[in-house]
Design a protein around this motif. Structure first.
Motif, mmCIF file in Angstrom:
data_model
loop_
_atom_site.group_PDB
_atom_site.id
_atom_site.type_symbol
_atom_site.label_atom_id
_atom_site.label_comp_id
_atom_site.label_asym_id
_atom_site.label_seq_id
_atom_site.Cartn_x
_atom_site.Cartn_y
_atom_site.Cartn_z
ATOM 1 N N HIS A 150 -17.700 -9.732 -9.241
ATOM 2 C CA HIS A 150 -17.117 -10.774 -9.895
ATOM 3 C C HIS A 150 -15.879 -11.181 -8.968
ATOM 4 O O HIS A 150 -15.308 -12.340 -9.030
ATOM 5 C CB HIS A 150 -16.716 -10.376 -11.210
ATOM 6 N N GLY A 151 -15.414 -10.252 -8.101
ATOM 7 C CA GLY A 151 -14.367 -10.996 -7.389
ATOM 8 C C GLY A 151 -12.985 -11.074 -7.894
ATOM 9 O O GLY A 151 -11.930 -11.427 -7.180
ATOM 10 N N CYS A 152 -12.727 -10.638 -9.052
ATOM 11 C CA CYS A 152 -11.685 -11.008 -9.762
ATOM 12 C C CYS A 152 -10.739 -9.763 -10.245
ATOM 13 O O CYS A 152 -10.986 -8.581 -9.929
ATOM 14 C CB CYS A 152 -12.023 -11.807 -11.091
ATOM 15 N N THR A 230 1.864 -7.367 -17.928
ATOM 16 C CA THR A 230 1.174 -8.172 -18.840
ATOM 17 C C THR A 230 1.504 -9.776 -18.598
ATOM 18 O O THR A 230 0.600 -10.410 -18.909
ATOM 19 C CB THR A 230 1.506 -7.822 -20.190
ATOM 20 N N ASP A 231 2.830 -10.089 -18.637
ATOM 21 C CA ASP A 231 3.150 -11.149 -18.704
ATOM 22 C C ASP A 231 2.740 -12.036 -17.322
ATOM 23 O O ASP A 231 2.313 -13.123 -17.126
ATOM 24 C CB ASP A 231 4.726 -11.462 -18.820
ATOM 25 N N ALA A 232 2.851 -11.249 -16.096
ATOM 26 C CA ALA A 232 2.134 -11.838 -14.785
ATOM 27 C C ALA A 232 0.882 -12.065 -14.774
ATOM 28 O O ALA A 232 0.175 -12.694 -14.486
ATOM 29 C CB ALA A 232 2.892 -10.916 -13.899
ATOM 30 N N MET A 233 0.015 -11.195 -15.577
ATOM 31 C CA MET A 233 -1.393 -11.234 -15.696
ATOM 32 C C MET A 233 -1.644 -12.787 -16.487
ATOM 33 O O MET A 233 -2.416 -13.179 -16.232
ATOM 34 C CB MET A 233 -1.822 -10.020 -16.364
ATOM 35 N N THR A 234 -0.763 -12.923 -17.553
ATOM 36 C CA THR A 234 -0.938 -14.040 -18.172
ATOM 37 C C THR A 234 -0.941 -15.270 -17.248
ATOM 38 O O THR A 234 -1.654 -16.065 -17.424
ATOM 39 C CB THR A 234 0.223 -14.373 -19.204
ATOM 40 N N LEU A 235 0.007 -15.381 -16.445
ATOM 41 C CA LEU A 235 0.093 -16.340 -15.382
ATOM 42 C C LEU A 235 -1.084 -16.391 -14.697
ATOM 43 O O LEU A 235 -1.767 -17.444 -14.246
ATOM 44 C CB LEU A 235 1.347 -16.229 -14.437
ATOM 45 N N LEU A 236 -1.622 -15.297 -14.210
ATOM 46 C CA LEU A 236 -2.804 -15.089 -13.321
ATOM 47 C C LEU A 236 -4.066 -15.620 -14.078
ATOM 48 O O LEU A 236 -4.869 -16.603 -13.358
ATOM 49 C CB LEU A 236 -2.972 -13.559 -13.071
ATOM 50 N N LEU A 237 -4.162 -15.465 -15.227
ATOM 51 C CA LEU A 237 -5.236 -15.885 -15.963
ATOM 52 C C LEU A 237 -5.364 -17.351 -16.135
ATOM 53 O O LEU A 237 -6.323 -18.106 -16.291
ATOM 54 C CB LEU A 237 -5.097 -15.129 -17.329
ATOM 55 N N ASP A 239 -5.182 -18.901 -13.336
ATOM 56 C CA ASP A 239 -5.874 -19.350 -12.332
ATOM 57 C C ASP A 239 -7.039 -18.663 -11.898
ATOM 58 O O ASP A 239 -8.108 -19.390 -11.342
ATOM 59 C CB ASP A 239 -4.978 -19.079 -11.032
ATOM 60 N N GLU A 240 -7.391 -17.392 -12.368
ATOM 61 C CA GLU A 240 -8.428 -16.526 -12.237
ATOM 62 C C GLU A 240 -8.816 -15.845 -13.275
ATOM 63 O O GLU A 240 -8.087 -15.565 -14.307
ATOM 64 C CB GLU A 240 -8.052 -15.561 -11.061
#
Ligand code: G1P
Length: 293
Positions: A150-152, A230-237, A239-240
């Motif tokens: 999936h490349g993510c 976890t908050d940084a992953m919310t921002l990532l989500l 976009d990806e």
């Protein structure tokens, strides 16, 4: 691009394990005869990773020494003909390319991971938390496989029923991909039980695309005034996509005393050299004790 690098944050003070951690790194506390962190590095190697970066702090030199050659010890083992032990200590230094970088102050897991940017560069990489000990590399291998297809980014998830969910990052999902990976739609760091979006908790294995670094840099302090991954992953989500590998068994939180004991007993029972006698001992011990009232 293949996943080659593991990042192991190891700058924590280990206050849950005082006094054992007063003058020694918590990552060096052994489960039987091997420091906890060696199990983590072996898991990374078993999943095909070849490079390990420790994000370390003061008084963590023992970790670096553990994964380095030890000429005096090797000479002594060699002189006394202890060839098996000699081979074992040399093999530890050859497990992976080991590096370390210092995190000057502890401002949260996201902050710790940001120190890996220069070393990781523009590659996907894995983050492994030392307190989460896994029985084997099954989950990490599945995460790497999910990324290959999936490349993510991918995280390890486990169902944690009840109020204990508020000790973890928690995710909401919207079904599964055809090949069985959970599709994450929301992430919250340590939510109160009443408002947790599900019972799916993030365990200490993450596989990130390098875009996570820009997201960490844009993440304001969150829970506990710390930069939360976890908050940084919310921002990532935004976009990806982020996928989850949901697993059930084989994880021990060795920063927690009951789980540390469970890991010690279960790992000992699984060992060929210790297991059979130790099992007899445990059976006799429990049979000879009246049940607790
Ligand atoms: C960290 C993360 C949390 C995650 C947990 C897994 O919390 O912030 O999202 O669920 O690791 O062990 P910590 O246990 O460091 O407080």
């Amino acid at each position: 691009m293949p996943v080659r690098k593991a990042v192991i944050p190891a700058a924590g003070l280990g206050t849950r394990f005082l006094p054992a951690t007063k003058a020694q790194a918590k990552e060096m506390i052994p489960i039987i005869d091997k420091p906890a962190v060696q199990y983590i590095v072996e898991e990374a190697v078993e999943a095909g990773l070849t490079d390990v970066l420790f994000i370390s702090g003061r008084s963590k030199r023992a970790i670096e020494d553990h994964f380095d050659r030890s000429p005096e010890l090797e000479a002594s083992l060699s002189a006394s003909g202890k060839t098996a032990q000699l081979a074992e200590v040399i093999a530890i230094a050859e497990l992976a390319y080991v590096h370390s970088v210092r995190q000057p102050e502890a401002r949260g897991l996201g902050h710790a991971i940001s120190f890996a940017e220069r070393h990781v560069g523009n590659e996907p990489f894995v983050v492994m938390l030392g307190d989460d000990l896994m029985l084997d590399a099954t989950v990490l291998k599945q995460m790497v496989a999910a990324h290959e297809v999936h490349g993510c980014s991918v995280v390890a998830l486990k169902r944690i029923p009840g109020p204990s969910i508020s000790a973890y990052g928690c995710v909401a999902i919207n079904g599964y991909t055809d090949d069985g990976f959970a599709k994450i739609t929301e992430l919250v760091e340590k939510p109160p039980f009443a408002s947790a979006p599900s019972d799916l908790a993030i365990m200490g294995r993450y596989l990130f695309t390098p875009s996570i670094f820009a997201k960490i840099a844009a993440t304001p302090p969150g829970r506990g005034n710390e930069i939360q991954i976890t908050d940084a992953m919310t921002l990532l989500l935004a976009d990806e996509p982020i996928l989850g590998v949901v697993f059930d068994e084989g994880r021990y939180d060795v920063g927690n005393k009951p789980d540390f004991l469970r890991a010690t007993v279960e790992f000992a029972l699984m060992r060929d050299d210790l297991g059979p006698d130790f099992e007899l001992y445990l059976r006799d011990l429990l049979a000879s004790r009246p049940p607790r009232s």
